[in-house]
Design an enzyme around this catalytic site. Structure first.
Site, mmCIF file in Angstrom:
data_model
loop_
_atom_site.group_PDB
_atom_site.id
_atom_site.type_symbol
_atom_site.label_atom_id
_atom_site.label_comp_id
_atom_site.label_asym_id
_atom_site.label_seq_id
_atom_site.Cartn_x
_atom_site.Cartn_y
_atom_site.Cartn_z
ATOM 1 N N LYS A 29 1.200 -24.310 -32.641
ATOM 2 C CA LYS A 29 0.209 -24.307 -31.601
ATOM 3 C C LYS A 29 0.069 -25.959 -31.419
ATOM 4 C CE LYS A 29 -3.207 -21.736 -29.689
ATOM 5 N NZ LYS A 29 -3.219 -20.560 -29.108
ATOM 6 N N GLY A 72 -16.718 -7.494 -21.280
ATOM 7 C CA GLY A 72 -15.857 -8.452 -20.815
ATOM 8 C C GLY A 72 -14.913 -7.989 -19.650
ATOM 9 N N VAL A 73 -14.867 -8.020 -18.247
ATOM 10 C CA VAL A 73 -13.913 -7.380 -17.335
ATOM 11 C C VAL A 73 -13.036 -8.775 -16.650
ATOM 12 C CG1 VAL A 73 -14.581 -4.898 -17.290
ATOM 13 C CG2 VAL A 73 -15.923 -6.740 -15.969
ATOM 14 N N GLY A 74 -12.880 -9.503 -17.526
ATOM 15 C CA GLY A 74 -12.095 -10.853 -16.681
ATOM 16 C C GLY A 74 -10.553 -10.215 -16.508
ATOM 17 N N VAL A 115 -7.999 -9.799 -18.727
ATOM 18 C CA VAL A 115 -7.489 -8.800 -19.161
ATOM 19 C C VAL A 115 -8.299 -7.362 -19.007
ATOM 20 C CG1 VAL A 115 -7.114 -7.513 -21.704
ATOM 21 C CG2 VAL A 115 -6.690 -10.226 -21.300
#
Ligand code: NAD
Length: 368
Positions: free
Chosen positions: A80, A180-182, A184
């Site tokens: 990372k 959460g409906v962003g 993904v």
């Protein structure tokens, strides 16, 4: 700050600090483990208040990538990078090209991608200086937005959980609460509604809620009401830490399976889920669709191959439930065991030295 002791405690192979005097770029790359292949993991950009905070983040996240890539069956290790900077002020073409040159200096031991506050455009700048970058647009030979693949993997993980719990992967008769409906969540809601299942949704962004209600026939509930619905499956697809002692008291579901990273606030919450008989699908296993998709860029991107590999998340989840049952472990620990076992076993395969068999594919080098 005891830098070396932190690095050795978490078992990292290499940690590199970069500074561009000319551009003010400050970055850390952490390579945790390359037993399975080059270390792949995204680049996060944040105005970290202290160097300690940045170092801790990159060490923790890179180790997490070792486990995620291993369980996903990828020939990739864990790494990372973090850029210590303000994404609103510091970004420029030159800034990311400089970062790309530093990545190039690692000669392929680390491969970067998007993460928090870095975008496809930033990756394109990096790509000017190095081929060790993924998540670039299709016109550059990349795979584009990984979110639909993350959603597909999450859907397969939910099917595996349903089969384990109820004896069938048929989801149409179940009910879901998607938090959460962003990027993904919206795809997940679409796929769940296509099965005919009832889907409750919430999101801090009202326009996103309206979209899935109108387009897919989901049912909107309040941000705090999402935990207490009568849904069988709770799918956290927003923030980390949403499964914690407080929300556990409200949750009536039997399965927790969503795309969010770090869903459990602590391991103790994972133990508590196990005690209560709630099936938790480990986050880094179920949300690996995105990393699987970008990993395929390295072989010359092929959507069918990506879909095939992401579908396999079903089998991986089933295997984890099996290990958990056999060894009497909570599922989050069973996932770690599976990762460690694969690294140990495949590590032995790689022991006989072979002269380089890597061939460039589409101008890139593959190890898959
Ligand atoms: P996103 O930012 O597009 O969507 C997140 C949504 O959650 C937003 O619509 C936001 O308004 C909403 N939200 C924020 N706080 C909320 C709250 N308290 N309650 C309800 N909704 C809230 O992010 P995404 O790309 O859809 O990713 C979702 C999760 O999955 C994140 O945790 C991310 O780290 C993880 N993940 C994403 C990918 C990917 O391919 N995008 C891959 C692996 C993991």
């Amino acid at each position: 700050m005891e830098v070396m002791s932190q690095i050795t405690e978490m078992g990292h192979e290499e940690v590199v600090f970069f500074h561009s005097r000319d551009l003010g770029l400050k970055a850390i790359v952490a390579i945790h483990d390359t037993t399975l292949g080059p270390a792949l993991g995204g680049c996060r950009m944040l105005p970290y208040e202290t160097d300690e905070e940045a170092l801790y983040d990159v060490l923790r996240l890179s180790r997490g990538m070792t486990y995620k890539n291993a369980v996903a069956g990828l020939n990739l290790g864990g790494g990372k990078s973090v850029i210590i900077g303000d994404p609103k002020k510091d970004k420029s073409e030159a800034y990311f090209r400089a970062f790309g040159r530093y990545i190039e200096s690692l000669a392929g031991r680390y491969i970067t991608a998007e993460d928090v506050n870095t975008s496809v455009e930033d990756m394109v700048h990096i790509f000017q200086e190095t081929s060790h970058v993924t998540g670039i647009p299709p016109v550059f030979g990349g795979s584009g937005d990984p979110s639909p693949f993350t959603a597909l993997g999450t859907f397969r993980g939910i099917e595996a959980a349903a089969e384990h719990k109820y004896g069938s992967r048929e989801l149409g008769k179940l009910s879901f609460a998607v938090q959460g409906v962003g990027h993904v969540g919206v795809h997940l809601v679409r796929m769940l509604r296509e099965t005919g299942a009832k889907v409750y949704v919430c999101d801090a962004n009202e326009a996103r809620v309206r979209h899935v209600v109108e387009k897919f026939g989901a049912e909107a509930v309040g941000l705090d009401d999402i935990y207490g619905t009568d849904a069988k499956v709770f799918a956290p697809c927003a923030l980390g830490g949403s499964v914690n002692p407080e929300t556990l008291e409200q949750l009536k579901c039997e399965i927790i399976a969503g795309s969010a990273n770090n869903q459990l606030d602590t391991d103790a919450t994972g133990d508590e889920l196990e005690k209560r008989g709630m099936l938790y699908v480990p986050d880094y296993v179920i949300n690996a669709g995105g990393v699987i998709n970008v990993a395929i860029e390295r072989q010359g991107y092929n959507k069918d191959r990506a879909t095939h590999q992401v579908d396999r998340i079903f089998d991986i989840c089933k295997r984890i439930f099996h290990i958990a049952g056999q060894e009497g472990l909570p599922t989050y620990q069973a996932a770690d065991h599976l990762a460690e076992k694969r690294i140990a076993e495949v590590g032995k395969v790689r022991r006989p030295y072979l002269p380089s068999r890597r061939r460039p594919v589409n101008g890139r080098h593959t190890v898959a």
